[in-house]
Enzyme design. Structure first.
Site, short mmCIF file in Angstrom:
data_model
loop_
_atom_site.label_atom_id
_atom_site.label_comp_id
_atom_site.label_asym_id
_atom_site.label_seq_id
_atom_site.Cartn_x
_atom_site.Cartn_y
_atom_site.Cartn_z
N LYS A 25 0.85 -1.19 0.00
CA LYS A 25 0.00 0.00 0.00
C LYS A 25 0.89 1.24 0.00
O LYS A 25 1.73 1.42 0.88
CB LYS A 25 -0.90 -0.04 1.25
CG LYS A 25 -2.14 0.79 1.16
CD LYS A 25 -3.02 0.46 2.35
CE LYS A 25 -4.19 1.37 2.46
NZ LYS A 25 -4.82 1.28 3.79
C1 E4P Z 1 -8.09 1.79 4.29
O1 E4P Z 1 -7.40 1.37 3.41
C2 E4P Z 1 -8.00 3.18 4.80
O2 E4P Z 1 -6.74 3.41 5.34
C3 E4P Z 1 -9.08 3.37 5.80
O3 E4P Z 1 -10.29 2.89 5.26
C4 E4P Z 1 -9.22 4.79 6.31
O4 E4P Z 1 -10.37 4.84 7.12
P1 E4P Z 1 -10.66 6.04 8.13
O5 E4P Z 1 -10.94 7.26 7.35
O6 E4P Z 1 -11.87 5.57 8.90
O7 E4P Z 1 -9.43 6.17 8.99
#
Ligand code: E4P
Length: 217
Positions: A87
């Protein structure tokens, strides 16, 4: 539509896996920190454990922000398990890193996507997934669902293989709207997935059936 769980909590990952609907897992540094995971070895071990619990693609986020460091870190993460997806943040060096990993056949998820232009660049660089953050846009009074719609149109226009991974999900309605628009994947906290199950008419209907079944004993 694929269902990923958005957590580093092993119990919740097990619960979603046992439900039989899980297609993968996403994590981020904040979710890892929430589980008290720190230090390189502990982080790599935690990802290994997640890969052993859950089937499908497991997104592991790099902590660095320069090209050379992201390449080094991403290669270490990818070596943990064949299901690891590296990622990478949507920054200039991140776009270059996406291209590097794409050329090497290592899967990537481009994170922190807040505009259609960012999604287009990530797809051009060969990202396997782009992660538009719905909830964080909604939090600042911008329609996150509109972004998913724009990315869907662009990717369909040019038949990009990049999958739209709707992230920052806050509610079951986000999941339903993503399914209506045609997001390829949603990554959600366990609570929003479980809330899809609920309907008061199901509960009262089942209570009636159970009561009537007893009359037939
Ligand atoms: C996933 O890949 C993201 O990092 C995550 O969904 C972010 O979510 P949040 O906005 O609730 O922190």
């Amino acid at each position: 539509m694929k269902f990923f769980i958005d957590t580093a909590n092993l119990e919740q990952i097990k619960e979603a896996q046992d439900l039989g609907i899980l297609d993968g897992v996403t994590t981020n540094p904040s979710l890892m920190a929430k589980e008290g995971i720190s230090g390189k070895e502990a982080i790599l071990n935690h990802y290994k454990t997640i890969c052993e619990i859950a089937d499908g693609d497991i997104s592991a986020e790099v902590l660095s922000t320069t090209y050379d460091e992201m390449i080094k870190e991403g290669e270490e993460l990818a070596a943990i398990h064949p299901n690891i997806v590296v990622k990478i943040p949507m920054i200039k060096d991140g776009v270059k890193a996406l291209k590097y990993f794409s050329n090497k056949g290592i899967k990537t998820n481009c994170t922190l996507i807040f505009s259609a232009g960012q999604a287009l660049l990530a797809a051009k660089a060969g990202a396997n997934y782009v992660s538009p953050f719905l909830g964080r846009l909604d939090d600042i009074s911008v329609d996150g669902m509109n972004l998913i719609e724009e990315i869907r149109i662009i990717f369909d226009n040019y038949m990009f293989d990049t999958e739209i991974l709707a992230a920052s999900i806050r509610s079951p309605m986000h999941i339903i709207n993503c399914a209506k628009i045609g997001a390829d994947v949603v990554t959600s906290p366990l609570a929003s997935i479980l809330n899809l199950l609920k309907h008061p008419l199901t509960d009262s209907g089942l209570a009636q059936f159970v009561a009537d079944a007893k009359k037939m004993d």
